[in-house]
Design an enzyme around this catalytic site. Structure first.
Site, PDB file in Angstrom:
ATOM      1  N   ASP A 171     -12.574  -0.063   2.878  1.00  0.00           N
ATOM      2  CA  ASP A 171     -12.267  -1.380   3.423  1.00  0.00           C
ATOM      3  C   ASP A 171     -10.745  -1.480   3.556  1.00  0.00           C
ATOM      4  O   ASP A 171     -10.010  -0.666   2.987  1.00  0.00           O
ATOM      5  CB  ASP A 171     -12.811  -2.454   2.490  1.00  0.00           C
ATOM      6  CG  ASP A 171     -12.481  -3.849   2.954  1.00  0.00           C
ATOM      7  OD1 ASP A 171     -12.741  -4.166   4.125  1.00  0.00           O
ATOM      8  OD2 ASP A 171     -11.931  -4.622   2.145  1.00  0.00           O
ATOM      9  N   ASP A 222      -8.557  -5.031   4.053  1.00  0.00           N
ATOM     10  CA  ASP A 222      -7.945  -6.212   3.420  1.00  0.00           C
ATOM     11  C   ASP A 222      -8.325  -6.315   1.944  1.00  0.00           C
ATOM     12  O   ASP A 222      -9.507  -6.318   1.602  1.00  0.00           O
ATOM     13  CB  ASP A 222      -8.397  -7.483   4.151  1.00  0.00           C
ATOM     14  CG  ASP A 222      -7.817  -7.585   5.541  1.00  0.00           C
ATOM     15  OD1 ASP A 222      -6.587  -7.755   5.649  1.00  0.00           O
ATOM     16  OD2 ASP A 222      -8.586  -7.485   6.516  1.00  0.00           O
TER      17      ASP A 222
END
Length: 219
Positions: free
Chosen positions: A9, A11
């Site tokens: 991922d 953020d």
């Protein structure tokens, strides 16, 4: 089956953009003489959740609220905060070791490429990743598995051949739904109690070497 790739991922995991998002909103509320209540600020899904945040601020300020000006000022402030970002602690060590092990690397983010790519460039990580899969390329956001399935398709790998790394509970759900094993490294604003679906839960990337992570997953 042998692990061939790691899918991260973006953020809150590779860089702490979750904190800059929250701080930009706190700053904007304070500009109006108000305090933002952080409880419930972060959505239980990926993608842009700012529309409801603007509605809440407009309701608190009243008729004098100027949405356009508010947006321009807040996003400019967040850009200033983002300019100081660096890779999250331990992430560069993991990526270095992944390269040494010959593992392929991908990003699977609910955010759009216009957000992800420039920040990866800024923190010197863009060249590390063979594949980027972003939220503007799929119809739905995490916890839907679409962006992970896109990353796997671009890697040309089966889910069993990759491991996901996530910082949110809904991100873990997306990864597991896609068939991936998932290592959770919760961001500073996430409730660790919500990560029961993760195969491994770590307080940070510093807390365990990549070799130890992969050995734990294989055990």
């Amino acid at each position: 089956m042998t692990i061939k790739a790691l899918i991260f991922d973006f953020d809150g995991l590779l860089v702490d953009t979750e904190t800059t998002l929250l701080e930009s909103w706190r700053w904007e509320w304070r500009r109006h003489g108000l305090e933002l209540e952080p409880a419930g600020f972060f959505a239980d899904h990926g993608g842009d959740a700012n529309e409801s945040r603007y509605v809440a601020l407009a309701g608190a300020v009243g008729p004098a609220y100027d949405r356009e000006s508010s947006h321009l000022l807040r996003t400019a402030h967040r850009a200033r905060l983002n300019a100081a970002l660096q890779p999250a602690p331990g992430i560069t060590d993991w990526l270095d070791r992944a390269a040494g092990l010959g593992l392929r690397l991908a990003v699977a983010s609910s955010s759009g490429s216009a957000h992800v790519s420039p920040l990866l460039d800024q923190v010197g990580l863009r060249d590390r990743f063979e594949v980027l899969a972003t939220g503007d390329e799929v119809g739905t956001h995490k916890p839907d598995p679409g962006v992970y399935l896109l990353a796997l398709d671009r890697l040309g790998l089966l889910a069993e051949e990759a491991v996901a790394f996530e910082d949110t509970a809904h991100g873990v759900t997306a990864a597991r739904t896609a068939g991936l094993r998932c290592v959770a490294v919760p961001n500073p604003h996430a409730d660790h109690r919500r990560f029961l679906a993760a195969d491994l839960l770590l307080p940070s990337a510093v807390s365990m070497s990549l070799d130890a992570v992969l050995a734990e997953l294989a055990a």
